[in-house]
Design an enzyme around this catalytic site. Sequence first.
Site, PDB file in Angstrom:
ATOM      1  N   HIS A  85      -7.190  -5.433  -1.853  1.00  0.00           N
ATOM      2  CA  HIS A  85      -5.956  -4.802  -1.393  1.00  0.00           C
ATOM      3  C   HIS A  85      -5.130  -5.771  -0.547  1.00  0.00           C
ATOM      4  O   HIS A  85      -3.941  -5.563  -0.353  1.00  0.00           O
ATOM      5  CB  HIS A  85      -6.330  -3.558  -0.589  1.00  0.00           C
ATOM      6  CG  HIS A  85      -5.272  -2.506  -0.525  1.00  0.00           C
ATOM      7  ND1 HIS A  85      -4.640  -1.992  -1.635  1.00  0.00           N
ATOM      8  CD2 HIS A  85      -4.722  -1.849   0.539  1.00  0.00           C
ATOM      9  CE1 HIS A  85      -3.769  -1.069  -1.267  1.00  0.00           C
ATOM     10  NE2 HIS A  85      -3.794  -0.979   0.045  1.00  0.00           N
ATOM     11  N   ASP A 144      -8.697  -4.822  -6.204  1.00  0.00           N
ATOM     12  CA  ASP A 144      -8.180  -3.682  -5.444  1.00  0.00           C
ATOM     13  C   ASP A 144      -8.702  -2.404  -6.075  1.00  0.00           C
ATOM     14  O   ASP A 144      -8.161  -1.927  -7.067  1.00  0.00           O
ATOM     15  CB  ASP A 144      -6.653  -3.693  -5.439  1.00  0.00           C
ATOM     16  CG  ASP A 144      -6.069  -2.618  -4.536  1.00  0.00           C
ATOM     17  OD1 ASP A 144      -6.843  -1.797  -4.006  1.00  0.00           O
ATOM     18  OD2 ASP A 144      -4.845  -2.598  -4.353  1.00  0.00           O
ATOM     19  N   SER A 153       0.849  -1.196   0.000  1.00  0.00           N
ATOM     20  CA  SER A 153       0.000   0.000   0.000  1.00  0.00           C
ATOM     21  C   SER A 153       0.885   1.247   0.000  1.00  0.00           C
ATOM     22  O   SER A 153       1.666   1.423  -0.929  1.00  0.00           O
ATOM     23  CB  SER A 153      -0.956  -0.043   1.193  1.00  0.00           C
ATOM     24  OG  SER A 153      -1.984   0.907   1.034  1.00  0.00           O
TER      25      SER A 153
END
Length: 725
Positions: free
Chosen positions: A678, A646, A563
């Site tokens: 994600h 995602d 991330s």
Amino acid sequence: MGALRWLSIAATASTALALNPEGLISAPRRSEAIPNPSGDVAVFSQSQYSFKTHKTTSQWNVLDLKSGDIKLLTNDSDVSEIVWLGSDDSTVLYVNGTNADIPGGVELWVSDISDFANGYKAASLPASFSGFKVVTTDSGDVRYVAYAESWANGTAYNEELVAKPLSSARIYDSIYVRHWDYYLTTRFNAVFSGTLKKSEGKGKATYKADGDLKNLVSPVKNAESPYPPFGGASDYDLSPDGKWVAFKSKAHDIPRANYTTAYIFLVPHDGSKTAVPINGPDSPGTPEGVKGDAGSPVFSPDSKKIAYWQMADESYEADHRTLYVYTVGSEETIPSLAADWDRSLDSVKWADDDNLIIGVEDAGRSRLFSIPADAGDDYKPKNFTDGGVVSAYYQLPDSTYLVTSTAIWTSWNVYIASPEKGVIKTLATANKIDPELKGLGPEIVDEFYYEGNWTKIQAFVIYPENFDKSKSYPLLYYIHGGPQSSWLDSWSTRWNPKVFADQGYVVVAPNPTGSSGFGDALQDAIQNQWGGYPYEDLVKGWEYVNENFDFIDTDNGVAAGASYGGFMINWIQGSDLGRKFKALVSHDGTFVADAKVSTEELWFMQHEFNGTFWDNRENYRRWDPSAPERILKFSTPMLIIHSDLDYRLPVSEGLSLFNILQERGVPSRFLNFPDENHWVQNKENSLVWHQQVLGWLNKYSGVEESNEDAVSLDNTVIPVVDYNP
């Protein structure tokens, strides 16, 4: 090395068994321990995946709170939730995940834990409800709340009873279009209320459904509770007298993709009146200037007050969480508690009508603190737990607390603590129970502080199996996401540092600028500094490790992040620090600056980069990993992971990076999961993820050659698509 705070590792080597990916993923996963009214026993669930059968088994257990002994309650996989019923020490209400009468529905059953298999059905519910909270009224009746998906007309959504539409088209006139990993529909989450009527018969009392369920959320247009994707039972509460329900909803009267604003609504349990916000723009007690996210509403034992947290900023999802206490029916300004304290709370519960217990992230841990309900803004709450991360806590009759927590060295730790005495007694811990975690202990973890770009920065150190400080181990530099998050002394099944360390690394996990739990100044300073202050902190951290730890081999070091950590890995690839690593792993990181507008929570980027994409585009491009001058520096072998679901950072970000690396001739690989978001959560996918990530790092760090048990890229049975001539 004076800044390193050694625990016991300096004196003795670890004798822990190596934790491998299969062991991590297949080790039992346990829930919080929920005590009965007398505090004699607690129930908890346990699930375990098998790579032999490729199935998950589940069970419920009973923990004796005096001896710590554990015994099986039931291995019926249909039992999804258990709550204690009233003041009876042995009667429970449980959710049967199947329904004999309504496909897609669930059933409520009542049973005695001494004879669990011989319970009876108390109610049949028309959809898949979860998150049950119950109270017993003075009459003996049971009132409860739970949540399910709802249609706009207020009826519960049941997927198995819905006809498949002829067209798959989606049409939108407003944002969100999609969120996290799903496209929005006209359905939404809603809290429902119900009642079980008590009947006196032979022997024990029995309970049966009384009346229809009431949807408490749907009468408020555009309200939703719990709020997806991470909302759950902590988003609402049922008053101990059974008369009121409080629930959180994102603001129903402003665009939800542009603001974090949330309200706490109050509604009668019977739904006789429409829910009203206690902290909305027209609510008489709303504190001035407080417009941000809110959550964790919880009633006092006398049902007269509601404690909750709220942020001030309406566009900053990581703003300071301040504790508030609202008196039901009052029109006075809702008072804040300990607002000047430089910590942000995560959870809150009442100890009694005059005192509260709060869970707070603090310096890489999540601890419990006590605070009076009338504390002033200058009050400093008092901590009574130590290491690890507290995940749940329940008050026992003697005013102590049954605490469930995790740590880097254990996936489940249950103990008793009190505000007066601190930790009193450990009852059970996974590293003593599970063979997969045998030998793990707090000695595998250390921490140190170093001078960062502008302040001291904390970092965790995680040691490999049988660590010997006279030897040298490659560095694995661990970069967290968020960015307003942190590495914690907690267990993880996705980014577990011990699994990485046991391949043969020393893992160093810094908490640079932007990290939470170290005060607002450190966290907030990352705004418009994504590739600035945090990167400089990471450079200084690498330099500190290189200069001070003889047992860490930085010449063969590697780095990985997800991330925001993936963004930072992408940024490092085009920076001087990138040349210090033999390999990089970027999981779901942003790459192209102009693509940031493709995310769903627009408030996030608008806060992080000080404005909208059209008014402040240079701020977005300031920290652009895809800038041409940075691409020309790309040379470190790199694994990119990005999955199709995602929607926070779309898969095109990973593909763009992979395309450029391939065209530049940089050794690279792209790992994709079409059914993951994600995060990678499917157990079989998680195993492949670990094999590829560890295999990639091991290949370039030399660990593959030095450790015959190290994971290799060849461990993955999935074929590699390669059309190179």
